[in-house]
Design an enzyme around this catalytic site. Structure first.
Site, PDB file in Angstrom:
ATOM      1  CD  GLU A 187      -2.976  -0.794   0.199  1.00 38.46           C
ATOM      2  OE1 GLU A 187      -3.003   0.110  -0.443  1.00 38.46           O
ATOM      3  OE2 GLU A 187      -3.933  -1.771   0.100  1.00 38.46           O
ATOM      4  NE  ARG A 191      -3.526   3.101  -0.652  1.00 35.92           N
ATOM      5  CZ  ARG A 191      -4.869   2.915  -0.247  1.00 35.92           C
ATOM      6  NH1 ARG A 191      -5.386   4.064   0.364  1.00 35.92           N
ATOM      7  NH2 ARG A 191      -5.574   1.903  -0.224  1.00 35.92           N
ATOM      8  CG  ASP A 316      -6.405  -6.506  -7.572  1.00 42.07           C
ATOM      9  OD1 ASP A 316      -5.338  -6.835  -7.114  1.00 42.07           O
ATOM     10  OD2 ASP A 316      -7.069  -5.464  -7.129  1.00 42.07           O
ATOM     11  CD  GLU A 477     -10.914  -0.462  -8.573  1.00 42.37           C
ATOM     12  OE1 GLU A 477     -11.923  -0.161  -8.051  1.00 42.37           O
ATOM     13  OE2 GLU A 477      -9.952  -0.587  -7.841  1.00 42.37           O
TER      14      GLU A 477
END
Ligand code: DMJ
Length: 579
Positions: A187, A191, A316, A477
């Site tokens: 993360e 980010r 994903d 998305e």
């Protein structure tokens, strides 16, 4: 008519013109009709009144003709100009009349609104709580919203806000985190590291690159495992990884672009080498199906474990990064092309299904290779897939992938379009013909939720699948895929879809301080559905993709930039950059 009669008619002495009886009879008959009455009045007027009336009628006629001409020749919104910027909270109903510029300005206003709430109530903290006007530091206290938002502010030309953010971030000491907090490696790479790298690439402010390198360095201990597969968390204060036995595929395999870019910008190849090792290990690992990777990796051995395969949560972006690394490398690194094509071929063969109720609707479900079961669950997260397929189709000349990309984007849009609020839920379940139900409906009783929850829990043991989740947590998305599909096909329908989604977001999630996650997309209870959370990806991704949808297609062009999984646009390597 004789001369006397004519003289009488014009007599200035008489206030009422006298009309001879002979003349009155036919006129009285005519007065029963409108034309007759007009003619009567016309003849009763003197010459100058007739002249004035003719002139007025001529002017009115010209004005009317002019209006008709403008209606036919000018764009629909002509009469609304000059138009003030639409406030982020826009009205309900069909609206196809706003220009791209007005739509882009509306998205920009939404960004300004989110940023100013963050600035007022949560500046420097990780997240704004947009309902209670408080803040949290759930990512270790580095100010993740601020960092994630920087390049969006820059792209939207909100330079004053960008400078506010830069002034703060250059003072942050990234070698420290909230005491006792274990920083999530993936993360913070997608980010914080990525956000600082792109803010640097845009502004060329060297302090941002120094900060990016500091973040990259404090997270590097994650790779210190016996296999080289990263640990999922780092104790930043201690400078070590937190021991764990397994990590999920997306967490291990979605840090490569960022560390590669860090190597390119600093000239230190060690970052890219550590991240590339992960790809090499997983490339060689045994898989249940060619190109399909179960979502758990044993950190010690580097082997893939479990049989769960998904293009949704935990899997994903691993697939996304195969293609994106190939693009980033200037289409030279063939390993990524091969791996990507193997994955997509198998996904199409084993995981894509068509709805039994709507033959336009296709989806990507999940797979359990151990139990040999297919789960008809389509996650919001999986809605990045159509954008990826479209990009891959263009990059690798795979026209069939574009067909599927369009079909899947349609489904993702319908996930929004068919709800009471126009917001899209976390996931939907497609049902078979024995058990009607496809997308969430307005009536909870349309299908048996208990059954769905049971069916789900038999397929997994990790507790991730919790049954039917109707929340919308401001995810990006679908907007992402819509933007890419528009840029690749040029079909303006996608702009209408994106605008509809933006309007729903504005209407239902906007709070006085920002935008809030919404608990149930089927409920129109508005404020009472707000769950007081605004994830940083709303500013980094959702608003950015919508803004780019309404921008010229060469603005941050897909030929020059590759977007990391958090929508941070990296300049693609040129041949002279490559080592
Ligand atoms: C983002 O943080 C990234 O896109 C990530 O890859 C998964 N999804 C969230 C937003 O939904």
């Amino acid at each position: 008519m004789d001369k006397d009669a004519e003289a009488n008619r014009r007599s200035p002495a008489s206030s009422e013109p006298t009309i001879p009886l002979d003349d009155q009879q036919p006129l009285l008959r005519d007065e029963q009709t409108l034309r007759g009455r007009l003619r009567t009045n016309w003849y009763r007027m003197d010459r100058s009144s007739r002249l004035t009336t003719s002139l007025v009628m001529l002017i009115l006629g010209v004005a009317l003709l002019g209006r008709i001409f403008i209606e036919l020749a000018c764009p629909d919104d002509y009469w609304h100009k000059p138009h003030v910027t639409i406030p982020p909270q826009v009205d309900e109903g069909n609206d196809t009349k706003h220009s791209d510029k007005e739509r882009r300005d509306a998205v920009r206003d939404a960004m300004r609104h989110a940023w100013s709430g963050y600035h007022k109530y949560a500046f420097g903290h990780d997240e704004l709580l947009p309902v209670s006007n408080k803040s949290n530091d759930k990512w270790g206290g580095w100010g993740v919203t601020l960092i994630d938002a920087l390049d969006t502010l820059y792209i939207m030309e909100l330079y004053a806000e960008f400078n506010q953010g830069v002034a703060h971030v250059t003072e942050v000491d990234f070698s420290k985190a909230t005491p006792g907090y274990n920083t999530p490696f993936f993360e913070m790479v997608i980010r914080s590291l990525a956000g600082l790298l792109t803010a640097y690439e845009m502004s060329l402010d060297k302090r941002l690159l120094e900060k990016a390198q500091q973040v990259g360095d404090v997270l590097m201990p994650a790779f210190n495992s016996s296999s080289g597969i990263p640990y999922p968390r780092v104790d930043v204060n201690a400078g070590t990884a937190v021991h764990a036995s397994s990590v999920c595929l997306a967490e291990a395999g979605t840090v490569q672009l960022e560390y590669w870019k860090l190597s390119d910008l600093t000239g230190n190849p060690a970052y890219h080498q550590a991240a590339q090792r992960v790809v090499d290990i997983l490339d060689k690992d045994e898989k249940p199906y060619k190109g399909l990777y179960p979502i758990w990796i044993d950190i010690n051995s580097g082997k893939l474990t479990s049989g769960q395969i998904t293009f949704g949560a935990q899997g994903d972006s691993w697939y996304e990064y195969m293609l994106k690394q190939y693009i980033y490398s200037g289409r030279t690194h063939d390993q990524y092309r091969r791996m990507y094509e193997e994955s997509i071929d198998s996904m199409k063969q084993k995981m894509v299904k068509r709805s039994e109720f709507d033959d336009q609707m296709y989806y990507v479900g999940d797979l359990d290779s151990t139990a040999k079961k297919f789960s008809p669950k389509f996650q919001h997260l999986t809605c990045f897939v159509p954008g990826m397929l479209a990009l891959g189709s263009k990059t690798l000349n795979r026209p069939d992938d574009l067909v599927l990309a369009k079909q899947l984007t349609y489904t993702c849009f319908q996930m929004y379009n068919q709800t009471a609020t126009g917001l899209g839920p976390e996931y939907v379940l497609f049902r078979d013909s024995n058990n009607r139900g496809l997308l969430p409906t307005n009536h909870k009783d349309d299908f048996d939720i208990q059954d769905l929850a049971k069916a789900d829990s038999t397929e997994t043991s990790d507790g991730y699948y919790l049954g039917y989740d109707r929340s919308y947590i401001l995810r990006p998305e679908t907007a992402e895929s819509i933007m890419i599909l528009y840029r690749i096909t040029g079909d303006v329908m996608y702009k209408e879809w994106g605008w509809q989604i933006f309007r729903a977001i504005s209407k239902w999630t906007q709070t006085p301080a920002g935008f809030s996650a919404y608990r149930d997309v089927m409920s129109t209870k508005h404020e009472s559905e707000w769950s007081d959370s605004m994830e940083s990806f709303f500013l980094a991704e959702t608003l950015k993709y919508l803004y780019l949808l309404f921008s010229p297609t060469d603005y941050y062009s897909l030929d020059e930039y590759v977007f990391n999984t958090e929508a941070h646009p990296f300049k693609i390597q040129r041949s002279q950059d490559r080592s």
